[in-house]
Design an enzyme around this catalytic site. Structure first.
Site, PDB file in Angstrom:
ATOM      1  N   TYR A 185       6.137  -7.009   7.490  1.00 57.77           N
ATOM      2  CA  TYR A 185       6.582  -5.823   8.761  1.00 57.77           C
ATOM      3  C   TYR A 185       7.591  -5.717   8.663  1.00 57.77           C
ATOM      4  O   TYR A 185       8.336  -5.276   9.020  1.00 57.77           O
ATOM      5  CB  TYR A 185       6.748  -6.801  10.133  1.00 57.77           C
ATOM      6  CG  TYR A 185       4.942  -6.664  10.832  1.00 57.77           C
ATOM      7  CD1 TYR A 185       3.922  -6.591   9.217  1.00 57.77           C
ATOM      8  CD2 TYR A 185       5.025  -8.145  11.083  1.00 57.77           C
ATOM      9  CE1 TYR A 185       2.266  -6.823  10.024  1.00 57.77           C
ATOM     10  CE2 TYR A 185       3.402  -8.277  11.966  1.00 57.77           C
ATOM     11  CZ  TYR A 185       2.273  -7.240  11.665  1.00 57.77           C
ATOM     12  OH  TYR A 185       0.914  -7.477  11.698  1.00 57.77           O
ATOM     13  N   LYS A 208      -2.933 -16.683   0.786  1.00 53.23           N
ATOM     14  CA  LYS A 208      -3.913 -15.405  -0.556  1.00 53.23           C
ATOM     15  C   LYS A 208      -3.026 -15.905  -1.937  1.00 53.23           C
ATOM     16  O   LYS A 208      -3.229 -14.020  -2.075  1.00 53.23           O
ATOM     17  CB  LYS A 208      -4.018 -14.124   0.131  1.00 53.23           C
ATOM     18  CG  LYS A 208      -4.850 -13.114  -0.425  1.00 53.23           C
ATOM     19  CD  LYS A 208      -6.454 -14.092  -0.087  1.00 53.23           C
ATOM     20  CE  LYS A 208      -7.632 -13.427  -0.982  1.00 53.23           C
ATOM     21  NZ  LYS A 208      -8.802 -13.242  -0.845  1.00 53.23           N
ATOM     22  N   ASP A 238      -8.889 -15.369   4.152  1.00 51.98           N
ATOM     23  CA  ASP A 238      -9.923 -14.912   4.316  1.00 51.98           C
ATOM     24  C   ASP A 238     -10.859 -15.396   4.561  1.00 51.98           C
ATOM     25  O   ASP A 238     -11.824 -15.227   5.813  1.00 51.98           O
ATOM     26  CB  ASP A 238     -10.822 -13.689   2.906  1.00 51.98           C
ATOM     27  CG  ASP A 238     -10.239 -14.539   1.626  1.00 51.98           C
ATOM     28  OD1 ASP A 238      -9.589 -15.622   1.877  1.00 51.98           O
ATOM     29  OD2 ASP A 238     -10.768 -13.958   0.737  1.00 51.98           O
ATOM     30  N   ASP A 294      -0.494 -12.875  13.015  1.00 49.91           N
ATOM     31  CA  ASP A 294      -0.792 -11.698  13.863  1.00 49.91           C
ATOM     32  C   ASP A 294      -1.728 -11.705  14.185  1.00 49.91           C
ATOM     33  O   ASP A 294      -2.785 -11.785  15.052  1.00 49.91           O
ATOM     34  CB  ASP A 294      -0.388 -10.298  13.477  1.00 49.91           C
ATOM     35  CG  ASP A 294       0.420  -9.321  14.676  1.00 49.91           C
ATOM     36  OD1 ASP A 294      -0.268  -9.877  15.916  1.00 49.91           O
ATOM     37  OD2 ASP A 294       0.235  -8.204  14.280  1.00 49.91           O
ATOM     38  N   ASP A 349      -4.730 -13.603  17.138  1.00 43.45           N
ATOM     39  CA  ASP A 349      -5.665 -13.561  17.661  1.00 43.45           C
ATOM     40  C   ASP A 349      -7.128 -13.888  17.605  1.00 43.45           C
ATOM     41  O   ASP A 349      -7.536 -13.536  19.151  1.00 43.45           O
ATOM     42  CB  ASP A 349      -5.508 -11.483  17.988  1.00 43.45           C
ATOM     43  CG  ASP A 349      -4.461 -11.120  18.923  1.00 43.45           C
ATOM     44  OD1 ASP A 349      -3.752 -11.348  19.177  1.00 43.45           O
ATOM     45  OD2 ASP A 349      -5.084  -9.554  18.859  1.00 43.45           O
TER      46      ASP A 349
END
Ligand code: NAD
Length: 364
Positions: free
Chosen positions: A143, A191, A223, A247, A251
């Site tokens: 970001y 990852k 994942d 993020d 959620d």
């Protein structure tokens, strides 16, 4: 010991003022019962601030935030300003205050409330007992990384995921410290099978772990983690992630709770800690007195825990919420259209929390 705290209230737009009023009442009850001196100041942010000051974050609001001990925010956002460019909309005020306060560790608990597990789209036997605390790095990664660009001529766009060792260490320390006070497990998400930045992340977290011999560290690929969270949410305690992964995963884990209106958050590590429920300004239900105030009330509990060191009082608020939810107190979002459920207003739910809280505080 008496605590003195200057708390800035930024109620904001839509349901923000409605839910924040109930959170403030809970804080006032704690102050009164314990003889603490909480001084509340209110300032505009978001759409209300555009209307009154022509800016989503007036200088005076930012100054008051920087001079406070903690900031409690409701929500920002109003359809009235949809035609404005993003930099002038209410949400710009929120993004700017987050950046100015500079918190790098975003804490988002996801808890399966007894009595509400039927509200989750996941099976009750899967979510029952789940109690996860996400610690998401908030100031680095994709970001914020440079270079970033959408090169329209080349029809190509790129962003950069970048972390330094120090950025990883400071947020990982927060996760380990918090795990010490919980079930002593940290799951670090990355990852590392593909990304160099994740290899640095994993190596750094692994290097730090021996400083916390009482905490178990495990690593998960993002994942696989997305799947494990839904299959076996009980397996997780503190989940440490970089910005983008956190993020998305926090959620996803929000569904454990059964309603967006139940989710609190805290952002720590900057000049002043920022506390806000996860939900937005919910213009569809604003002004009707039906918003769920529990996310905001639980956010107030986080404020007591992390900015005032009032752990018992924070736990008392959480226990009060647990009690009234198990007892059947429901705003409309929690009743989910079930006609047999008596639906309470925002204020009625706030009042129930206060009653449960005061009997807990009196019993201490
Ligand atoms: P939202 O969170 O406001 O609402 C999503 C849905 O959840 C709506 O149906 C709403 O009624 C419901 N809901 C949300 N909070 C609730 C509560 N406490 N009780 C009962 N129901 C609740 O998200 P949105 O609709 O995507 O966004 C609305 C506005 O809020 C937009 O302007 C958006 O930019 C802004 N927003 C602000 C924040 C923030 O201030 N932190 C976060 C998300 C969205």
């Amino acid at each position: 010991m008496t605590k003195k705290l200057k708390i800035l209230i930024l109620a904001g737009d839509g349901i923000g003022p409605e839910v924040t009023a109930e959170a403030v009442r809970a804080l006032e009850a704690v102050a009164q019962a314990g003889g603490h001196l909480f001084r509340f100041e209110e300032k505009p942010i978001g759409g209300v601030a555009i209307r009154s000051h022509g800016s989503p974050l007036p200088d005076d609001t930012l100054k008051a935030a920087l001079e406070s001990d903690a900031v409690l925010l409701g929500a920002v956002g109003s359809n009235e300003f949809n035609a404005l460019p993003p930099s002038q909309r209410p949400e710009a005020g929120l993004l700017r205050i987050r950046a100015e306060l500079g918190g790098f560790a975003n804490l988002r608990p996801s808890f399966a409330w007894p009595g509400l597990t039927g509200n989750s789209p996941l099976r009750s036997d899967v979510v029952e007992g789940a109690d996860i605390l996400f610690v998401r790095e908030l100031l680095g990664g994709l970001y914020f990384g440079q270079p970033r660009e959408w090169d329209k001529q080349a029809n190509a766009a790129w962003n950069t995921m970048r972390y330094t060792r120090d950025e990883v260490i400071r947020v990982a320390k927060v996760a380990f410290e918090l795990a010490r006070k919980r079930r002593k497990k940290v799951t670090s998400v990355d990852k590392a099978n593909v990304l160099e930045v994740s290899q640095l992340w994993r190596a750094t977290v692994t290097e730090l772990a021996p400083q916390y011999p009482d905490v178990t560290l495990e690593h998960q690929y993002v994942d696989a983690m997305a799947m494990h969270l839904m299959n076996a949410p009980r397996n997780f305690d503190v989940v440490l992630t970089e910005n983008l992964f956190g993020d998305i995963l926090s959620d996803e884990a929000g569904v454990i709770t059964g309603s967006l209106g139940m989710l609190p958050s805290a952002t720590l590590g900057g000049k002043v800690n920022l506390y806000e429920p996860v939900h937005g300004s919910a213009p569809d239900i604003a002004g009707k007195g039906i918003a769920n105030p529990l996310g905001a009330i639980l956010t107030a509990a986080m404020l007591l825990r992390y900015s005032a060191g009032l752990e018992d009082e924070a736990a008392a608020i959480e226990a009060a919420v647990k009690h009234i939810v198990a007892d059947g107190a429901r705003t409309a979002d929690l009743a989910r259209g079930d006609k047999s459920v008596k639906v309470l207003s925002t204020q009625e739910v706030g009042k129930r929390v206060l009653e449960a809280l005061s009997s807990r505080m009196a019993a201490r």
